[in-house]
Design a protein around this motif. Structure first.
Motif, PDB file in Angstrom:
ATOM      1  N   LEU A  19      46.830  31.510  46.599  1.00  0.00           N
ATOM      2  CA  LEU A  19      47.275  30.972  47.878  1.00  0.00           C
ATOM      3  C   LEU A  19      46.119  30.800  48.842  1.00  0.00           C
ATOM      4  O   LEU A  19      46.088  29.849  49.624  1.00  0.00           O
ATOM      5  N   ASP A  20      45.153  31.719  48.813  1.00  0.00           N
ATOM      6  CA  ASP A  20      43.994  31.589  49.695  1.00  0.00           C
ATOM      7  C   ASP A  20      43.228  30.306  49.389  1.00  0.00           C
ATOM      8  O   ASP A  20      42.841  29.564  50.302  1.00  0.00           O
ATOM      9  N   ALA A  21      43.021  30.040  48.091  1.00  0.00           N
ATOM     10  CA  ALA A  21      42.314  28.818  47.698  1.00  0.00           C
ATOM     11  C   ALA A  21      43.126  27.582  48.069  1.00  0.00           C
ATOM     12  O   ALA A  21      42.582  26.582  48.577  1.00  0.00           O
ATOM     13  N   SER A  22      44.438  27.641  47.840  1.00  0.00           N
ATOM     14  CA  SER A  22      45.308  26.492  48.157  1.00  0.00           C
ATOM     15  C   SER A  22      45.273  26.183  49.642  1.00  0.00           C
ATOM     16  O   SER A  22      45.253  25.009  50.044  1.00  0.00           O
ATOM     17  N   LEU A  23      45.255  27.219  50.474  1.00  0.00           N
ATOM     18  CA  LEU A  23      45.222  27.021  51.924  1.00  0.00           C
ATOM     19  C   LEU A  23      43.956  26.283  52.340  1.00  0.00           C
ATOM     20  O   LEU A  23      44.001  25.335  53.131  1.00  0.00           O
TER      21      LEU A  23
END
Length: 292
Positions: A142-146
């Protein structure tokens, strides 16, 4: 040196924007499926209520940022319809029944996530992490997707990156931001162009792709193509799909085994092959490229 007729035909088909559009159309998902117990007049309502319930569940119960919860619920039609099928539909109790299902039967969050970012439903099982159901067990995804969507990557195209270079989603947000901004500063492109380039060549963002001359070679080819075809920002439609489609044409040559750093020159010599019937005079001095 003239191209063999068979190769010319192959390239023409791969560069055909109509075939690309047809393939995209074939991947369109039905609104809902496998719900014979729901009268057609109620299906849209059931889908909307299920999407809202899933959004609330992911955000309120599972603690996902609302932007993720909303995108996952809005773009996981197959997984969502599989859940809807488990409930005997009643127009009066469906919403409560669906919320209860989520409460007592937690879903595999990665299954919904992968479908929502554009992984074909029949392929989702190939990418599911083993023994991991919840994002709390792997927050890097999720951090990368954000970071990616904040930079300008469309949510439903993150699957292009995930399918080819899953290592991107194990990188920290700071790593991705530095890498993306590095492309902007180093080569003078804007966000949309960088997004299109990275979608066509995901390995440029990957952990393994951090070093080596292949990055420079790819950008040399792209720069030659952009300049030779006079693809100034004022002449190219300002959206990610346009840049992605253009860079995809360059990649066809790489997939054929052509050496990086040499493709730009080849493409510029055969403009009629790369953009058949798409170059039109725009005023007296400009060309406008239509990549329909």
């Amino acid at each position: 040196m003239p191209l063999p007729k068979s190769l010319f035909t192959f390239l023409s088909r791969n560069f055909s924007s109509s075939s690309y559009a047809a393939a995209a159309a074939a991947r369109k998902l039905p609104v809902i499926r496998g719900t014979n117990n729901i009268h057609p007049i109620h299906k849209l309502r059931a889908l909307k209520e299920a999407q809202k319930a899933l959004t609330d569940y992911l955000h309120d119960t599972r603690g996902l940022p609302f932007i993720f919860a909303e995108q996952i619920a809005a773009n996981s039609f197959f997984a969502l319809s599989d859940l809807i099928r488990k409930i005997r539909f009643s127009a009066f109790t469906f919403s409560e029944s669906f919320e209860s299902l989520l409460r007592y039967h937690p879903v595999n969050e990665f299954e919904f996530f992968l479908e929502s970012i554009g992984i074909d439903r029949q392929d989702v099982h190939l990418f599911l992490p083993k023994n991991t159901f919840f994002f709390s067990e792997d927050s890097n995804v999720l951090d990368a997707s954000l970071e990616l969507i904040q930079f300008g990557f469309p949510w439903n195209k993150l699957g292009v990156l995930y399918r080819e270079e899953v290592s991107i989603f194990s990188m920290s947000g700071d790593e991705l931001t530095d890498r993306l901004n590095g492309f902007k500063e180093r080569f003078g492109y804007d966000n949309l162009c960088v997004v299109g380039v990275c979608l066509a060549f995901p390995y440029l963002l990957s952990v393994e792709g951090q070093s080596g001359g292949c990055i420079e070679a790819v950008f040399e080819d792209l720069e030659m193509v952009f300049q030779n075809f006079e693809l100034a920002r004022s002449c190219v439609e300002e959206n990610v799909d346009t840049w992605y489609e253009l860079c995809r044409k360059v990649r066809v040559f790489y997939d054929l085994g052509c050496k990086k750093g040499k493709v730009g020159e080849l493409m510029c010599k055969r403009k009629e092959l790369i953009f058949p019937s798409t170059l039109m005079c725009w005023g007296e001095t400009k060309w406008k490229i239509y990549l329909m």
